[in-house]
Design a protein around this motif. Structure first.
Motif, PDB file in Angstrom:
ATOM      1  N   GLU A 231       0.826  -1.204   0.000  1.00 55.37           N
ATOM      2  CA  GLU A 231       0.000   0.000   0.000  1.00 55.37           C
ATOM      3  C   GLU A 231       0.867   1.263   0.000  1.00 55.37           C
ATOM      4  O   GLU A 231       1.773   1.415   0.828  1.00 55.37           O
ATOM      5  CB  GLU A 231      -0.934  -0.012   1.214  1.00 55.37           C
ATOM      6  CG  GLU A 231      -1.914  -1.172   1.161  1.00 55.37           C
ATOM      7  CD  GLU A 231      -2.950  -1.130   2.274  1.00 55.37           C
ATOM      8  OE1 GLU A 231      -3.052  -0.104   2.976  1.00 55.37           O
ATOM      9  OE2 GLU A 231      -3.664  -2.133   2.454  1.00 55.37           O
ATOM     10  N   TRP A 232       0.542   2.145  -0.943  1.00 56.76           N
ATOM     11  CA  TRP A 232       1.243   3.431  -1.042  1.00 56.76           C
ATOM     12  C   TRP A 232       0.934   4.294   0.178  1.00 56.76           C
ATOM     13  O   TRP A 232      -0.198   4.350   0.640  1.00 56.76           O
ATOM     14  CB  TRP A 232       0.785   4.190  -2.283  1.00 56.76           C
ATOM     15  CG  TRP A 232       1.296   3.698  -3.594  1.00 56.76           C
ATOM     16  CD1 TRP A 232       0.563   3.121  -4.598  1.00 56.76           C
ATOM     17  CD2 TRP A 232       2.637   3.786  -4.087  1.00 56.76           C
ATOM     18  NE1 TRP A 232       1.357   2.833  -5.670  1.00 56.76           N
ATOM     19  CE2 TRP A 232       2.642   3.221  -5.395  1.00 56.76           C
ATOM     20  CE3 TRP A 232       3.840   4.265  -3.549  1.00 56.76           C
ATOM     21  CZ2 TRP A 232       3.798   3.147  -6.167  1.00 56.76           C
ATOM     22  CZ3 TRP A 232       4.994   4.178  -4.320  1.00 56.76           C
ATOM     23  CH2 TRP A 232       4.964   3.634  -5.609  1.00 56.76           C
ATOM     24  N   LEU A 233       1.956   5.014   0.656  1.00 59.85           N
ATOM     25  CA  LEU A 233       1.790   5.934   1.773  1.00 59.85           C
ATOM     26  C   LEU A 233       2.172   7.344   1.364  1.00 59.85           C
ATOM     27  O   LEU A 233       2.808   7.564   0.333  1.00 59.85           O
ATOM     28  CB  LEU A 233       2.639   5.484   2.971  1.00 59.85           C
ATOM     29  CG  LEU A 233       2.381   4.069   3.497  1.00 59.85           C
ATOM     30  CD1 LEU A 233       3.253   3.794   4.705  1.00 59.85           C
ATOM     31  CD2 LEU A 233       0.910   3.866   3.835  1.00 59.85           C
ATOM     32  N   ALA A 234       1.821   8.308   2.198  1.00 64.79           N
ATOM     33  CA  ALA A 234       2.136   9.715   1.917  1.00 64.79           C
ATOM     34  C   ALA A 234       3.574  10.060   2.257  1.00 64.79           C
ATOM     35  O   ALA A 234       4.077  11.102   1.815  1.00 64.79           O
ATOM     36  CB  ALA A 234       1.194  10.618   2.720  1.00 64.79           C
ATOM     37  N   THR A 235       4.244   9.219   3.026  1.00 64.61           N
ATOM     38  CA  THR A 235       5.583   9.529   3.531  1.00 64.61           C
ATOM     39  C   THR A 235       6.646   9.280   2.468  1.00 64.61           C
ATOM     40  O   THR A 235       6.790   8.154   1.973  1.00 64.61           O
ATOM     41  CB  THR A 235       5.893   8.673   4.774  1.00 64.61           C
ATOM     42  OG1 THR A 235       4.899   8.936   5.769  1.00 64.61           O
ATOM     43  CG2 THR A 235       7.267   9.011   5.336  1.00 64.61           C
ATOM     44  N   ALA A 236       7.382  10.326   2.117  1.00 60.99           N
ATOM     45  CA  ALA A 236       8.453  10.219   1.124  1.00 60.99           C
ATOM     46  C   ALA A 236       9.738   9.730   1.789  1.00 60.99           C
ATOM     47  O   ALA A 236      10.029  10.060   2.940  1.00 60.99           O
ATOM     48  CB  ALA A 236       8.688  11.570   0.460  1.00 60.99           C
ATOM     49  N   THR A 237      10.498   8.926   1.064  1.00 63.58           N
ATOM     50  CA  THR A 237      11.807   8.488   1.547  1.00 63.58           C
ATOM     51  C   THR A 237      12.915   9.353   0.962  1.00 63.58           C
ATOM     52  O   THR A 237      13.836   9.748   1.667  1.00 63.58           O
ATOM     53  CB  THR A 237      12.046   7.019   1.181  1.00 63.58           C
ATOM     54  OG1 THR A 237      11.865   6.843  -0.235  1.00 63.58           O
ATOM     55  CG2 THR A 237      11.061   6.116   1.919  1.00 63.58           C
ATOM     56  N   THR A 238      12.829   9.627  -0.295  1.00 64.51           N
ATOM     57  CA  THR A 238      13.694  10.580  -1.005  1.00 64.51           C
ATOM     58  C   THR A 238      12.801  11.263  -2.035  1.00 64.51           C
ATOM     59  O   THR A 238      11.669  10.811  -2.270  1.00 64.51           O
ATOM     60  CB  THR A 238      14.870   9.873  -1.716  1.00 64.51           C
ATOM     61  OG1 THR A 238      14.344   8.897  -2.632  1.00 64.51           O
ATOM     62  CG2 THR A 238      15.793   9.168  -0.714  1.00 64.51           C
ATOM     63  N   PRO A 239      13.253  12.340  -2.665  1.00 66.56           N
ATOM     64  CA  PRO A 239      12.406  12.984  -3.666  1.00 66.56           C
ATOM     65  C   PRO A 239      11.958  12.005  -4.750  1.00 66.56           C
ATOM     66  O   PRO A 239      12.771  11.320  -5.373  1.00 66.56           O
ATOM     67  CB  PRO A 239      13.322  14.076  -4.239  1.00 66.56           C
ATOM     68  CG  PRO A 239      14.246  14.409  -3.103  1.00 66.56           C
ATOM     69  CD  PRO A 239      14.488  13.109  -2.402  1.00 66.56           C
ATOM     70  N   GLY A 240      10.646  11.919  -4.928  1.00 66.88           N
ATOM     71  CA  GLY A 240      10.089  11.047  -5.953  1.00 66.88           C
ATOM     72  C   GLY A 240       9.906   9.602  -5.543  1.00 66.88           C
ATOM     73  O   GLY A 240       9.459   8.786  -6.349  1.00 66.88           O
ATOM     74  N   ARG A 241      10.228   9.263  -4.287  1.00 65.93           N
ATOM     75  CA  ARG A 241      10.036   7.895  -3.803  1.00 65.93           C
ATOM     76  C   ARG A 241       9.209   7.933  -2.512  1.00 65.93           C
ATOM     77  O   ARG A 241       9.398   8.824  -1.678  1.00 65.93           O
ATOM     78  CB  ARG A 241      11.373   7.191  -3.521  1.00 65.93           C
ATOM     79  CG  ARG A 241      12.198   6.944  -4.764  1.00 65.93           C
ATOM     80  CD  ARG A 241      13.439   6.127  -4.444  1.00 65.93           C
ATOM     81  NE  ARG A 241      13.136   4.744  -4.088  1.00 65.93           N
ATOM     82  CZ  ARG A 241      12.977   3.762  -4.964  1.00 65.93           C
ATOM     83  NH1 ARG A 241      13.068   4.006  -6.272  1.00 65.93           N
ATOM     84  NH2 ARG A 241      12.722   2.530  -4.574  1.00 65.93           N
ATOM     85  N   TYR A 242       8.307   6.959  -2.370  1.00 64.92           N
ATOM     86  CA  TYR A 242       7.386   6.946  -1.236  1.00 64.92           C
ATOM     87  C   TYR A 242       7.343   5.564  -0.586  1.00 64.92           C
ATOM     88  O   TYR A 242       7.607   4.548  -1.226  1.00 64.92           O
ATOM     89  CB  TYR A 242       5.976   7.343  -1.689  1.00 64.92           C
ATOM     90  CG  TYR A 242       5.885   8.792  -2.075  1.00 64.92           C
ATOM     91  CD1 TYR A 242       5.515   9.766  -1.148  1.00 64.92           C
ATOM     92  CD2 TYR A 242       6.200   9.193  -3.371  1.00 64.92           C
ATOM     93  CE1 TYR A 242       5.448  11.093  -1.507  1.00 64.92           C
ATOM     94  CE2 TYR A 242       6.139  10.533  -3.739  1.00 64.92           C
ATOM     95  CZ  TYR A 242       5.769  11.481  -2.792  1.00 64.92           C
ATOM     96  OH  TYR A 242       5.717  12.802  -3.158  1.00 64.92           O
ATOM     97  N   GLU A 243       7.016   5.585   0.697  1.00 67.57           N
ATOM     98  CA  GLU A 243       6.952   4.334   1.452  1.00 67.57           C
ATOM     99  C   GLU A 243       5.801   3.453   0.982  1.00 67.57           C
ATOM    100  O   GLU A 243       4.749   3.926   0.553  1.00 67.57           O
ATOM    101  CB  GLU A 243       6.790   4.614   2.949  1.00 67.57           C
ATOM    102  CG  GLU A 243       8.070   5.026   3.641  1.00 67.57           C
ATOM    103  CD  GLU A 243       8.026   4.761   5.129  1.00 67.57           C
ATOM    104  OE1 GLU A 243       7.431   3.734   5.543  1.00 67.57           O
ATOM    105  OE2 GLU A 243       8.582   5.578   5.884  1.00 67.57           O
ATOM    106  N   LEU A 244       6.035   2.158   1.092  1.00 68.06           N
ATOM    107  CA  LEU A 244       5.029   1.120   0.905  1.00 68.06           C
ATOM    108  C   LEU A 244       5.039   0.254   2.158  1.00 68.06           C
ATOM    109  O   LEU A 244       6.090   0.016   2.740  1.00 68.06           O
ATOM    110  CB  LEU A 244       5.353   0.242  -0.302  1.00 68.06           C
ATOM    111  CG  LEU A 244       5.340   0.891  -1.690  1.00 68.06           C
ATOM    112  CD1 LEU A 244       6.135   0.038  -2.665  1.00 68.06           C
ATOM    113  CD2 LEU A 244       3.906   1.044  -2.184  1.00 68.06           C
TER     114      LEU A 244
END
Length: 289
Positions: A231-244
């Motif tokens: 599941e996609w989350l709102a929290t970014a890990t780096t620019p353009g990448r998001y937590e699952l």
């Protein structure tokens, strides 16, 4: 009544369910009997069943009686935007991450089930958003109506959440909704029980109905927080990448522990990745025009 006989319950119980309608709360054994009856029905009957639910903006198998060891009975409410049932998560501290660090999270609601193909079809029809690539001739296959939508990237998920008047959940929101406040390893406890979810060890090898795994429900009454789809989350890990979070039918059980994070680029689409939405208290009330 023939229906009551097939379920093994009394006519009085069926009459009570009919009278209570959406407010009906079923025991686990009765819900399982209904699930079995529906699973054994022909495809036309199943399609009519899901179609009725979609027309009423009601999710499949919405409310069941929780197990005794749950910390919350499930405080549910329909969201005004997309009509999906949401579980209330109260403000407070929960034990977060593999180190069980105390983290405060404000009050919010989260979708009881992942966004289904039927949910996403209504969004696409309303906004003319592109449909997922695996839908046949631009239409979702009937037998996938109540499966989680897949082949959606982070931008697709964000667009749906915006349309519905919600947001994608943050990593902290998602984790609290999945594991409760006491730091349990999985939504159901600390036992490594693959039978409670749709992961690689389960052997299903495809998505399943979002309400199939009743015994894997979280302490707050939220389904499918482990397995089925990432599941996609709102929290970014780096620019353009998001937590699952949450693992999928393609991944092993240990990857689904809510404390374990994954991430991907915001344009990634895959057959094992979907989403659900969250809402702050302000997003639970329609704006006055």
């Amino acid at each position: 009544m023939e229906f009551a006989d097939k379920l093994g319950v009394s006519d009085r119980i069926v009459s009570r369910w009919e009278g209570e309608g959406e407010r009906a709360s079923l025991r686990m054994v009765n819900q399982a009997a209904l699930d079995t009856l529906l699973a054994n029905a022909d495809k036309d009957a199943q399609g009519r069943f899901v179609g009725i639910l979609a027309a009423d903006d009601a999710p499949t198998h919405a409310i069941i009686e929780p197990d005794e060891d749950q910390t919350n009975s499930g405080d549910y409410v329909k969201h005004f935007g997309d009509g999906k049932l949401m579980a209330h998560i109260p403000e407070g501290i929960f034990l977060s991450g593999e180190g069980a660090e105390p983290v405060w999270v404000d009050e919010f609601h989260i979708d009881t089930f992942p966004t289904t193909n039927a949910d996403y079809a209504r969004f696409c029809a309303a906004t003319r958003h592109a449909v997922p690539e695996h839908w046949e001739n631009g239409r979702c296959p009937r037998d996938l109506y109540d499966h989680p939508v897949v082949h959606v990237n982070w931008r697709d998920a964000h667009a749906y959440a915006t349309w519905a008047g919600k947001s994608l959940p943050t990593a902290e929101q998602w984790e609290k909704a999945a594991r409760g406040t006491s730091g349990r390893t999985f939504p159901w406890g600390d036992q490594k029980t693959a039978a409670k979810c749709n992961v690689r060890e389960t052997g299903v090898e495809r998505t399943t109905s979002v309400s199939r795994y009743h015994s894997g429900v979280s302490p707050f009454g939220v389904y499918d927080m482990v397995g089925n789809v990432w599941e996609w989350l709102a929290t970014a890990t780096t620019p353009g990448r998001y937590e699952l979070r949450g693992s999928a039918f393609t991944s092993p059980l240990f990857r689904g522990a809510p404390a374990i994070s994954n991430d991907a680029g915001d344009m990634m689409r895959d057959d094992d990745t979907g989403f659900r939405c969250a809402a702050t208290p302000a997003q639970m009330t329609p704006r006055k025009r």
